[in-house]
Design a protein around this motif. Structure first.
Motif, PDB file in Angstrom:
ATOM      1  N   HIS A   6       0.800  -1.227   0.000  1.00 47.38           N
ATOM      2  CA  HIS A   6       0.000   0.000   0.000  1.00 47.38           C
ATOM      3  C   HIS A   6       0.835   1.281   0.000  1.00 47.38           C
ATOM      4  O   HIS A   6       0.291   2.365   0.170  1.00 47.38           O
ATOM      5  N   ARG A   7       2.149   1.150  -0.173  1.00 52.41           N
ATOM      6  CA  ARG A   7       2.979   2.353  -0.344  1.00 52.41           C
ATOM      7  C   ARG A   7       2.837   2.849  -1.781  1.00 52.41           C
ATOM      8  O   ARG A   7       2.608   2.054  -2.698  1.00 52.41           O
ATOM      9  N   VAL A   8       3.007   4.145  -1.952  1.00 54.81           N
ATOM     10  CA  VAL A   8       2.886   4.733  -3.285  1.00 54.81           C
ATOM     11  C   VAL A   8       4.276   4.858  -3.902  1.00 54.81           C
ATOM     12  O   VAL A   8       5.156   5.528  -3.346  1.00 54.81           O
ATOM     13  N   ALA A   9       4.441   4.200  -5.042  1.00 57.64           N
ATOM     14  CA  ALA A   9       5.747   4.197  -5.718  1.00 57.64           C
ATOM     15  C   ALA A   9       5.625   4.856  -7.081  1.00 57.64           C
ATOM     16  O   ALA A   9       4.755   4.496  -7.881  1.00 57.64           O
ATOM     17  N   LEU A  10       6.486   5.812  -7.333  1.00 53.45           N
ATOM     18  CA  LEU A  10       6.616   6.438  -8.657  1.00 53.45           C
ATOM     19  C   LEU A  10       7.850   5.817  -9.291  1.00 53.45           C
ATOM     20  O   LEU A  10       8.963   5.927  -8.747  1.00 53.45           O
ATOM     21  N   LEU A  11       7.652   5.170 -10.423  1.00 50.81           N
ATOM     22  CA  LEU A  11       8.717   4.374 -11.035  1.00 50.81           C
ATOM     23  C   LEU A  11       8.904   4.808 -12.487  1.00 50.81           C
ATOM     24  O   LEU A  11       7.990   4.642 -13.312  1.00 50.81           O
ATOM     25  N   THR A  12      10.061   5.373 -12.813  1.00 44.15           N
ATOM     26  CA  THR A  12      10.307   5.759 -14.210  1.00 44.15           C
ATOM     27  C   THR A  12      10.947   4.596 -14.959  1.00 44.15           C
ATOM     28  O   THR A  12      11.644   3.769 -14.378  1.00 44.15           O
ATOM     29  N   GLY A  13      10.681   4.562 -16.256  1.00 47.46           N
ATOM     30  CA  GLY A  13      11.229   3.467 -17.066  1.00 47.46           C
ATOM     31  C   GLY A  13      10.578   2.144 -16.729  1.00 47.46           C
ATOM     32  O   GLY A  13      11.242   1.106 -16.673  1.00 47.46           O
ATOM     33  N   ALA A  14       9.242   2.182 -16.541  1.00 45.94           N
ATOM     34  CA  ALA A  14       8.525   0.982 -16.095  1.00 45.94           C
ATOM     35  C   ALA A  14       8.068   0.108 -17.252  1.00 45.94           C
ATOM     36  O   ALA A  14       7.523  -0.965 -17.030  1.00 45.94           O
ATOM     37  N   SER A  15       8.306   0.544 -18.483  1.00 44.19           N
ATOM     38  CA  SER A  15       7.726  -0.187 -19.621  1.00 44.19           C
ATOM     39  C   SER A  15       8.552  -1.382 -20.056  1.00 44.19           C
ATOM     40  O   SER A  15       8.057  -2.231 -20.788  1.00 44.19           O
ATOM     41  N   SER A  16       9.816  -1.463 -19.638  1.00 48.38           N
ATOM     42  CA  SER A  16      10.608  -2.626 -20.051  1.00 48.38           C
ATOM     43  C   SER A  16      11.742  -2.883 -19.062  1.00 48.38           C
ATOM     44  O   SER A  16      11.974  -2.099 -18.142  1.00 48.38           O
ATOM     45  N   ARG A  83      -0.163  10.701  -2.019  1.00 46.18           N
ATOM     46  CA  ARG A  83       1.123  10.748  -1.299  1.00 46.18           C
ATOM     47  C   ARG A  83       2.202  10.106  -2.168  1.00 46.18           C
ATOM     48  O   ARG A  83       1.906   9.568  -3.241  1.00 46.18           O
ATOM     49  N   LEU A  84       3.425  10.134  -1.688  1.00 49.31           N
ATOM     50  CA  LEU A  84       4.529   9.471  -2.394  1.00 49.31           C
ATOM     51  C   LEU A  84       5.491   8.904  -1.349  1.00 49.31           C
ATOM     52  O   LEU A  84       5.993   9.634  -0.500  1.00 49.31           O
ATOM     53  N   ASP A  85       5.719   7.590  -1.427  1.00 45.06           N
ATOM     54  CA  ASP A  85       6.612   6.933  -0.466  1.00 45.06           C
ATOM     55  C   ASP A  85       7.938   6.474  -1.077  1.00 45.06           C
ATOM     56  O   ASP A  85       8.940   6.401  -0.382  1.00 45.06           O
ATOM     57  N   LEU A  86       7.901   6.127  -2.341  1.00 45.03           N
ATOM     58  CA  LEU A  86       9.073   5.515  -2.971  1.00 45.03           C
ATOM     59  C   LEU A  86       9.242   6.097  -4.369  1.00 45.03           C
ATOM     60  O   LEU A  86       8.349   5.965  -5.209  1.00 45.03           O
ATOM     61  N   LEU A  87      10.366   6.749  -4.588  1.00 43.03           N
ATOM     62  CA  LEU A  87      10.672   7.323  -5.897  1.00 43.03           C
ATOM     63  C   LEU A  87      11.805   6.508  -6.508  1.00 43.03           C
ATOM     64  O   LEU A  87      12.913   6.498  -5.968  1.00 43.03           O
ATOM     65  N   ILE A  88      11.507   5.816  -7.599  1.00 42.37           N
ATOM     66  CA  ILE A  88      12.552   5.007  -8.251  1.00 42.37           C
ATOM     67  C   ILE A  88      12.860   5.626  -9.608  1.00 42.37           C
ATOM     68  O   ILE A  88      12.023   5.637 -10.515  1.00 42.37           O
ATOM     69  N   ARG A 136      11.615   7.070   0.447  1.00 43.25           N
ATOM     70  CA  ARG A 136      12.864   6.502  -0.074  1.00 43.25           C
ATOM     71  C   ARG A 136      13.071   6.952  -1.514  1.00 43.25           C
ATOM     72  O   ARG A 136      12.123   6.926  -2.303  1.00 43.25           O
ATOM     73  N   ILE A 137      14.321   7.280  -1.836  1.00 40.50           N
ATOM     74  CA  ILE A 137      14.704   7.566  -3.218  1.00 40.50           C
ATOM     75  C   ILE A 137      15.667   6.466  -3.663  1.00 40.50           C
ATOM     76  O   ILE A 137      16.615   6.140  -2.938  1.00 40.50           O
ATOM     77  N   VAL A 138      15.403   5.906  -4.819  1.00 36.38           N
ATOM     78  CA  VAL A 138      16.312   4.910  -5.403  1.00 36.38           C
ATOM     79  C   VAL A 138      16.708   5.410  -6.785  1.00 36.38           C
ATOM     80  O   VAL A 138      15.848   5.628  -7.641  1.00 36.38           O
ATOM     81  N   ALA A 139      18.003   5.614  -6.993  1.00 37.93           N
ATOM     82  CA  ALA A 139      18.488   6.054  -8.304  1.00 37.93           C
ATOM     83  C   ALA A 139      19.235   4.904  -8.956  1.00 37.93           C
ATOM     84  O   ALA A 139      20.168   4.348  -8.361  1.00 37.93           O
ATOM     85  N   MET A 140      18.818   4.552 -10.167  1.00 38.33           N
ATOM     86  CA  MET A 140      19.454   3.437 -10.876  1.00 38.33           C
ATOM     87  C   MET A 140      20.690   3.970 -11.588  1.00 38.33           C
ATOM     88  O   MET A 140      20.601   4.601 -12.636  1.00 38.33           O
ATOM     89  N   SER A 141      21.838   3.725 -10.978  1.00 39.24           N
ATOM     90  CA  SER A 141      23.092   4.121 -11.600  1.00 39.24           C
ATOM     91  C   SER A 141      23.624   2.927 -12.373  1.00 39.24           C
ATOM     92  O   SER A 141      22.876   2.219 -13.056  1.00 39.24           O
ATOM     93  N   SER A 142      24.903   2.635 -12.235  1.00 37.04           N
ATOM     94  CA  SER A 142      25.571   1.576 -13.011  1.00 37.04           C
ATOM     95  C   SER A 142      26.986   1.469 -12.461  1.00 37.04           C
ATOM     96  O   SER A 142      27.481   2.418 -11.836  1.00 37.04           O
ATOM     97  N   LEU A 143      27.668   0.356 -12.749  1.00 32.36           N
ATOM     98  CA  LEU A 143      29.106   0.339 -12.444  1.00 32.36           C
ATOM     99  C   LEU A 143      29.809   1.434 -13.240  1.00 32.36           C
ATOM    100  O   LEU A 143      30.845   1.947 -12.824  1.00 32.36           O
TER     101      LEU A 143
END
Ligand SMILES: NC(=O)c1ccc[n+]([C@@H]2O[C@H](COP(=O)([O-])OP(=O)(O)OC[C@H]3O[C@@H](n4cnc5c(N)ncnc54)[C@H](OP(=O)(O)O)[C@@H]3O)[C@@H](O)[C@H]2O)c1
Length: 267
Positions: A6-16, A83-88, A136-143
């Motif tokens: 039930h947390r609200v997650a905003l997720l970019t790049g969710a299509s693949s 609201r917004l709980d998780l930003l990915i 929470r903020i999660v940023a998808m970086s890379s090596l």
């Protein structure tokens, strides 16, 4: 253990790729999902799968490389769920060309917009909501956000920029209850390799990777969510990445050779 039930997650790049796997993993926990991308049909398909798993999901068509879109997705998420709980921040674009081969230098601006400015704009707009929810903020970086990789000059630069931005923001957010997690995958099986921009600025069309050797998007998503749950600062998702981070401090030339070989071998 923290769940995203039930947390609200905003997720970019969710299509693949990794984003799609993140959406489906969050759906199993009955999260409320705002799914962002440009390919509306693909997003709708992910949203339907998420709903079948018990989640609520809305599709937000947006190009994160455009400032107005990147900020509006926050407003639209809060309008939908309150609201917004998780930003990915996962949307991303890769390249595959040595600098001297590049015929169209607009590649650099495109990568900066999608991989760096998009996350910066969205986070700026999301901050009051995340502070309110101690989110929470999660940023998808890379090596490639931690070391140089041949054929990836522009891409590695954008991922390094994410570290500067989010490491600084984490310091600003000390005591606020908001966590910032940088996720650094090694190569992952997804659409990104065939979509990588080649020397002419257009997608390669076919993946140059040895795909059987790559981590799955599902595994990458599970590790990223585990890190978010624990509010980790940063996670490196391969053993060579974790070891390489330390070896680089006293033998950087060795890490350069490993990076060169990894790209040449395609895994
Ligand atoms: N796969 C790897 O080997 C690997 C390794 C390290 C890090 N990463 C990172 O992981 C993240 C996800 O990549 P992936 O491997 O899952 O790639 P992918 O399968 O190509 O997915 C990329 C996602 O980003 C979205 N996207 C791209 N440009 C966008 C834009 N301008 N506006 C909105 N959405 C956009 C795409 O959606 P639309 O097409 O619908 O716009 C798609 O959903 C990226 O940040 C990438 O840098 C990947």
């Amino acid at each position: 253990m923290t769940t995203f039930s039930h947390r609200v997650a905003l997720l970019t790049g969710a299509s693949s790729g990794i984003g799609r796997s993140l959406a489906l993993a969050l759906a199993v926990e009955q999260a409320r999902l705002a799914l962002v991308g440009r390919d509306v049909a693909a997003l709708e398909a992910v949203a339907n799968l998420a709903r079948e798993r018990g989640a609520r999901a809305v599709v937000l068509a947006a190009d994160v490389g455009i400032e107005g879109d990147a900020t509006a997705i926050v407003d639209r998420t809060v309008a939908a769920f309150g609201r917004l709980d998780l930003l990915i921040l996962n949307a991303g674009q890769d390249m595959w060309a040595r600098l001297e081969e590049i015929a169209d230098p607009s590649i650099f601006e495109q990568l900066v917009r999608i991989n760096y400015l998009g996350p910066a704009w969205t986070t700026w707009r999301a901050l009051p909501h995340l502070k309110a929810s101690r989110g929470r903020i999660v940023a998808m970086s890379s090596l490639a956000g931690l070391t140089g990789v041949p054929t990836r000059t522009g891409y590695a630069a954008t991922k390094h920029a994410l570290h500067g931005f989010f490491d600084s923001l984490r310091v600003e957010l000390a005591g606020s209850g908001v966590s910032v997690t940088l996720v650094c995958p090694d190569f992952v099986l997804s659409e990104i390799h065939r979509r990588a921009l080649g020397p002419d600025g257009r997608p390669l069309g076919a993946s140059p990777m040895r795909e059987a050797k790559l981590m799955t998007a599902e595994r990458c998503a599970a590790l990223a969510l585990a890190a978010a749950r624990k509010r980790r600062r940063m996670v490196l998702l391969s053993a060579r990445g974790r070891v390489g981070r330390w070896v680089r401090m006293f033998a950087p030339g060795l890490i350069d050779r490993i990076a060169r070989r990894a790209v040449a071998r395609g895994h």
